[in-house]
Design an enzyme around this catalytic site. Structure first.
Site, PDB file in Angstrom:
ATOM      1  N   CYS A   8       1.146  -2.015  -0.386  1.00 48.39           N
ATOM      2  CA  CYS A   8      -0.061   0.090   0.082  1.00 48.39           C
ATOM      3  C   CYS A   8       0.951   1.303  -0.036  1.00 48.39           C
ATOM      4  CB  CYS A   8      -0.671   0.033   1.088  1.00 48.39           C
ATOM      5  SG  CYS A   8      -0.186   0.497   3.171  1.00 48.39           S
ATOM      6  N   CYS A  49       3.977   1.526   2.037  1.00 53.93           N
ATOM      7  CA  CYS A  49       4.744   1.101   1.840  1.00 53.93           C
ATOM      8  C   CYS A  49       5.926   1.931   1.388  1.00 53.93           C
ATOM      9  CB  CYS A  49       5.064  -0.376   1.323  1.00 53.93           C
ATOM     10  SG  CYS A  49       3.365  -1.284   2.096  1.00 53.93           S
ATOM     11  N   CYS A  62      43.946 -20.540 -14.717  1.00 57.91           N
ATOM     12  CA  CYS A  62      44.307 -20.961 -14.162  1.00 57.91           C
ATOM     13  C   CYS A  62      43.008 -20.243 -12.625  1.00 57.91           C
ATOM     14  CB  CYS A  62      45.485 -21.049 -13.427  1.00 57.91           C
ATOM     15  SG  CYS A  62      46.075 -18.682 -13.372  1.00 57.91           S
ATOM     16  N   CYS A  82      42.956 -16.046 -12.300  1.00 56.68           N
ATOM     17  CA  CYS A  82      42.412 -15.904 -14.068  1.00 56.68           C
ATOM     18  C   CYS A  82      41.019 -15.519 -13.097  1.00 56.68           C
ATOM     19  CB  CYS A  82      42.235 -16.668 -14.938  1.00 56.68           C
ATOM     20  SG  CYS A  82      44.242 -16.734 -16.387  1.00 56.68           S
ATOM     21  N   ASP A 141       7.434  28.282 -31.468  1.00 62.14           N
ATOM     22  CA  ASP A 141       8.037  29.552 -32.485  1.00 62.14           C
ATOM     23  C   ASP A 141       7.875  29.340 -33.803  1.00 62.14           C
ATOM     24  OD1 ASP A 141      11.163  30.592 -33.122  1.00 62.14           O
ATOM     25  OD2 ASP A 141      11.294  28.202 -33.516  1.00 62.14           O
ATOM     26  N   ASP A 159      12.281  24.227 -31.603  1.00 59.85           N
ATOM     27  CA  ASP A 159      12.897  23.107 -32.020  1.00 59.85           C
ATOM     28  C   ASP A 159      13.995  23.469 -32.371  1.00 59.85           C
ATOM     29  OD1 ASP A 159      12.897  24.583 -34.264  1.00 59.85           O
ATOM     30  OD2 ASP A 159      13.431  23.150 -35.990  1.00 59.85           O
ATOM     31  N   ASP A 161      16.090  27.953 -28.708  1.00 60.57           N
ATOM     32  CA  ASP A 161      14.714  27.814 -28.173  1.00 60.57           C
ATOM     33  C   ASP A 161      14.699  27.526 -26.822  1.00 60.57           C
ATOM     34  OD1 ASP A 161      12.801  28.693 -29.668  1.00 60.57           O
ATOM     35  OD2 ASP A 161      13.206  26.841 -30.666  1.00 60.57           O
TER      36      ASP A 161
END
Length: 805
Positions: free
Chosen positions: A21, A24, A89, A92, A500, A699, A703
């Site tokens: 809920c 929580c 080995c 590694c 614009d 765009d 702007d």
């Protein structure tokens, strides 16, 4: 909250399981916010995710996750098994293990030398599988059998596991509760007999109720314990308290041989609440379908040119600069630029627009879009998390995980809700036992239980985030990317929109319409000077002259110096001579005489053309007229915005006559002309100061400040990355109908949220008094509580059918 070092600050999304809920979510949020190094923490109940901005120099991811798990919740980690080659080995395997465990985002890594395998648990919100693979390869080892076989959707797996668990619990609860329900019905109908006598036996009822209480209902006890241990309270506390009261009181009456037994109350209550949780979990899985659908769009493999050969590789292995081959019907794997061939591409996943787009050499293509006709090659420009699809997924995930301002109301209410309800239940018990039905413990207990159960705040916590999830996902389907829940909420309040002109209302691809030489300067020389002067400028009008010059076969000359003057034009030098190309203002400031041409210039401006003047060595040499065409849907969008009661303004650096001509074409009466780029934000601020709630739509790079200043910034997706980064909402389609659609979506989402909040609150505000008055049995209260959560999620899912266009 600790001091945060911005240098090491990062934001991650953690997937959390086990929240029941709003209490929580609020508790996790409070605890995380208090950790040293945490700048901001937001927990979303519907998405079951925590967004945490923290200083990784002060705090580790495992510490963050550990804190959440100490509160009694599960942090979901992705797990992958990797086949590693080149190990010789134990040194590694030990080295790989140490390196992986140091990676930020890796929870644990175990490397087995014998089977050459690494098992890695990691937080997907902090690190990608590709990064883990690259780190292994960087220290000299190979990695095989990656994503196709190994990667698992842990979030989906966890959700399915939760649904399976609830089904099992519901099966147990229903199997033992139904006989108790049958006993209650037979008793109420006065039907006596062997079956009735058996089911009414106190010990049989105790035997039936106990598995329900402590096997099916154990989740509520566990949740209540963990919540109370951490100094809080949630739905589990109410359910555990209410059902335990009925159950243990009934045991006491069995011992005392009293006929007042309420085993069926506790058992049926638990059964109904589990049924509600199961339905809720199933429905919540559907709210995140938008993200799953987006992620499923990505191509799995790519065909790249390596050493002159076409090779099929995993899309994760594509590198920037790779040349990728795409055949008809195939998905484009990553973002890039076409270097060979032509085709048409279905970009509907990106823009919501169904018509295919023609593509040629030099055009951009986007990963996950579908190639329809031709075969082409493109150079990969963005891969992995930098692709448009990855950015879209990130934006939608962050938006779904964010909180709308309206959510604060629910957070505040839910924070005080459980303690208040417990208090009301105790008062209800006291009133009935001591005043209304003196000494009748059974009646007081039943009403006490009914109040506890009817008041669970689950629906209140789900009311806002479920609608936000569906709304932002719906937006992404239609090419409307909303960065945060607050922007989705603010969009429906807008009273003014500033558009614009260039690239927003118009196509931003102006063309030269007139070249007028003056004096003794020939047209060819005038054009050559103009193209040479403008070749380094990024302004659309300058680009129009350069493109026109290319068509005329002009060979431009490199200038000795170049200066761009924002909002006015350019100043360059050739062989010691200064050349100016730009507005009348530029000519005035450089004392260039043009008085005799004003009438001719104004006449062209009335036709919607932008006139640029060219001067050489302080003398006017000619005029260029450039016209930009209006986008197809601009006038329709302006009309629809005005019909919504929104003021529409146009802002441009063009002179007033040209601006007014364009504005008339699309039906705009409010025009702000001759506005320099750096002053656009001031104009937006001015409208805000008048009490308007203002949106800015643009765009371009210039702007960005205005987009950030506005209450809501809209970026046209065909524009620049800078504009899209500064904006709150990005319109991938590139036309203004997206603004109308975004506002419609905002209104529909807010309407849905208010409906959800109404239903969530009406259950409690009406149910609590009825339960306290003794007119609501605990079983009916449990059914109503379970139904409230399901109805809220189901109502949010109705938004999936909404079409904003």
């Amino acid at each position: 909250m600790g001091e945060v070092n911005k240098t090491f600050q990062e934001t991650i999304l953690l997937k959390i399981n086990g929240m029941t809920c709003a209490a929580c979510a609020s508790r996790i949020e409070r605890v995380l916010s208090k950790l040293p190094g945490v700048d901001k923490a937001t927990v979303n109940l519907a998405t079951e995710k925590a967004s945490v901005t923290y200083d990784r120099a002060q705090l580790g991811l495992n510490e963050l996750a550990g804190k959440i798990e100490n509160l009694g919740y599960q942090v979901i980690k992705d797990k992958v098994d990797l086949k590693i080659t080149g190990m010789t080995c134990a040194a590694c395997s030990g080295r790989i293990e140490r390196v992986l465990n140091k990676l930020p985002g890796v929870a644990s890594a175990v490397v087995n030398l014998a089977v050459e395998k690494a098992s890695v648990e990691y937080y997907a919100g902090a690190i990608e599988l590709k990064d883990i693979k690259n780190r292994i390869e960087n220290i000299g080892f190979g990695v095989l059998d990656l994503t196709d076989k190994a990667e698992v959707d842990q979030e989906k797996q966890a959700r399915e596991a939760e649904v399976t668990r609830q089904r099992l619990r519901l099966g147990i609860a229903a199997a033992f509760s139904l006989p108790l329900l049958l006993a209650m019905v037979l008793h109420m109908l006065g039907i006596m007999g062997t079956v009735s006598d058996l089911l009414m036996n106190p010990y049989v009822q105790l035997g039936l109720a106990t598995p329900v209480q402590f096997i099916a209902g154990w989740q509520f006890y566990r949740g209540a314990y963990l919540t109370l241990k951490n100094g809080s309270a949630n739905m589990d506390v109410l359910v555990a308290l209410g059902t335990s009261s009925a159950y243990f009181y009934s045991i006491a009456n069995v011992i005392r041989r009293s006929p007042d037994l309420y085993f069926e109350t506790s058992a049926i209550l638990i059964t109904l609440i589990i049924l509600g949780k199961l339905l809720e979990a199933t429905a919540k899985g559907r709210t995140s379908e938008a993200i799953k659908a987006l992620m499923g769009l990505q191509a799995k493999t790519a065909r790249v040119l390596r050493n002159g050969q076409e090779v099929d590789i995993a899309v994760e292995s594509v590198l920037v600069g790779d040349v990728v081959v795409v055949r008809p019907g195939e998905k484009i794997p990553v973002d890039g630029v076409i270097v060979d061939g032509t085709s048409t591409v279905d970009e509907s996943m990106l823009t919501g627009e169904s018509l295919p787009v023609d593509k040629k050499v030099g055009d951009q293509v986007v990963g996950a879009t579908i190639n329809k006709l031709g075969t082409f090659k493109f150079e990969a420009a963005k891969v992995g998390k930098d692709t448009a699809l990855a950015q879209i997924v990130r934006i939608v995930e962050e938006a779904q995980g964010s909180k709308a301002p309206i959510q604060r109301f629910a957070d505040v209410v839910s924070g005080y809700f459980v303690p208040t309800v417990v208090g009301l239940s105790v008062i209800t018990f006291g009133l009935w036992y001591f005043l209304l039905d003196t000494g009748n413990f059974s009646r007081a207990l039943i009403n006490f239980t009914a109040v506890l159960v009817i008041a669970c705040p689950c629906a209140l916590g789900l009311a806002t985030p479920t609608s936000i999830m569906v709304g932002t996902g719906k937006g992404a389907e239609h090419g409307i990317l909303i960065k945060g829940a607050e922007h989705l909420e603010n969009a429906h309040k807008l009273t003014a929109i500033v558009l614009d002109k260039t690239g927003t209302i118009t196509k931003g691809q102006p063309e030269v319409t007139d070249v007028i030489p003056l004096g003794d300067l020939p047209a060819a020389e005038l054009l050559r000077l103009a193209v040479s002067a403008e070749k380094n400028s990024e302004h659309p009008l300058a680009q129009a002259i350069v493109d026109y010059g290319k068509l005329q076969g002009v060979q431009p000359q490199d200038p000795e110096s170049f200066t761009a003057i924002p909002g006015q034009g350019v100043k360059v030098a050739f062989a010691g001579k200064t050349v100016l190309v730009g507005t009348r203002k530029l000519m005035q400031e450089n004392n260039i005489e043009f008085t005799g041409l004003v009438a001719q210039i104004e006449q062209m401006e009335l036709q919607g053309k932008t006139v640029m003047l060219l001067a050489v060595a302080n003398k006017l040499g000619g005029l260029f007229a450039v016209a930009d065409t209006v986008k197809e849907h601009s006038a329709q969008a302006v009309a629809e915005l005005q019909a919504m009661g929104i003021e529409v303004w146009m802002i441009t650096g063009d002179n007033s006559r040209t601006a007014q001509a364009i504005a008339r074409t699309v039906g705009i009466t409010n025009v702000m002309a001759e506005v320099l780029p750096e002053n656009k934000a001031e104009k937006v601020e001015y409208l805000k100061s008048e009490g308007k709630i203002v949106a800015m739509v643009g765009d371009g790079i210039n702007d960005a400040p205005a987009l950030a200043t506005a209450d809501v910034g809209f970026a046209i997706g065909t524009g620049t990355d800078v504009a899209m980064e500064a904006a709150d909402i990005t319109l991938m389609r590139g036309d203004l109908t997206g603004i109308v659609a975004a506002i419609r979506l905002s209104k529909a989402t807010m309407r849905n949220i208010k409906q959800n909040l109404f239903w969530a609150l009406i259950y409690n505000s009406v149910g609590i008094p009825i339960a306290a008055a003794g007119y609501l049995s605990p079983v009916l209260a449990g059914a109503a509580m379970a139904f409230s959560s399901v109805s809220v999620v189901t109502n949010a899912l109705r938004l999936k059918r909404f079409n904003p266009y």
